[in-house]
Write an enzyme that holds these catalytic residues in place. Sequence first.
Site, PDB file in Angstrom:
ATOM      1  CB  SER A  31      -0.958   0.080   1.199  1.00 44.74           C
ATOM      2  OG  SER A  31      -1.985  -0.888   1.087  1.00 44.74           O
TER       3      SER A  31
ATOM      4  CB  SER B 290      -0.996  -1.865  -3.539  1.00 42.65           C
ATOM      5  OG  SER B 290      -0.377  -0.694  -3.054  1.00 42.65           O
TER       6      SER B 290
ATOM      7  CG  ASP C  99      -2.135   2.116  -4.216  1.00 41.27           C
ATOM      8  OD1 ASP C  99      -1.446   1.675  -3.286  1.00 41.27           O
ATOM      9  OD2 ASP C  99      -2.183   1.587  -5.338  1.00 41.27           O
TER      10      ASP C  99
END
Length: 365
Positions: free
Chosen positions: A234, A272, A274
């Site tokens: 992340s 991830s 984001d």
Amino acid sequence: MKPRARELGIRFDGEPGRHNALTDVPGVRIGYTTLSDGEVRTGVTAILPRGREDIEQPCAAGWFSLNGNGEMTGTAWVEETGALTLPVLITNTHAVGTCHRAVVDWVAAHRPELARRWLLPVVAETFDGYLNDINSAAVRAEHAHHAIDTAAGGPVAEGSVGGGTGMTCYAFKGGSGTASRRVRYGDDTFTVGAFVQANFGSRRELSIAGVPLGRHLADDNPQEAGHMPPGAGSVIAVVGTDAPLLPGQCKALARRVPFGLARTGTTGSHFSGDLFLAFSTANPGALTSAWPSESARTQAYESLRFVPWPNLDPFHAAVAEAVEEAVVNVLVAGETMVGRAGHRSPAMPVDRVLALLRDPAPAAM
């Protein structure tokens, strides 16, 4: 302190501020608590848009999710009002609740008049479970309080500090990083600063200064040797500026963060989260959300001075440039770390990277 990317001769676009940090935006303060003991490799980062004395003063703000496999609390209220108040905290995934409560407790102790109404702090996270015993209760309220209480302006430590302590980036040691850009607008000069908690990207994707390097640095990659999917992790980015902007324009800045990340090679990963926040410290006293008085119901008005939309492109570019450099600063600052269960995250081999940048032909093959 180790040399930063720019000091090593890595080239970036744009003109940095004095400290090349988010703290170049007047009033912004950053503090850390770093925890590294036994199998604990984690911490807390505090970002105070207006310092400790004016935490109740709203900033125009907006946020953007490139991929929602993560958490950033308080964003529903940011979206509703276009305003950000209180310290912003960044930590690990399983410490969000602790830090959220810690902000409330800190405000109640230091500004009890503010705690008489609701508090909706912004707390964001990235996953450090490769190096850190993330299910432990290592992060406690006093760690969040320490980060807030020690937040300062000036140069900002980078790498394995604060919430970035146990993070990895492009399967190298990741963490906390920052950069800034000066933007001239008529007779005025404003600052755009970015702070990243970088914990994203697969090794093969890495690119620095426009040179694809990842496949030339494919050795010594224990993280992706069956421990985690490539690219998992992340990234949280916080962008601040003293340019006068509308909330929607702050959201537009947050939407430009992915362009800076993409310059370092990432294409984004399902694993991830984001999430990006942007704020403007201009227009103090506007965007208030206090209990209304009877007279205020009919008499009160607020005004916002702002850069016209057609003139925002230099600010958009500044975000992309600062985010790119902040990520590379993280990688340059990284030092090899061994954490939970003997898991190891190697430092990016800076000398090899600099050699490839001096002679990019092998990297381009």
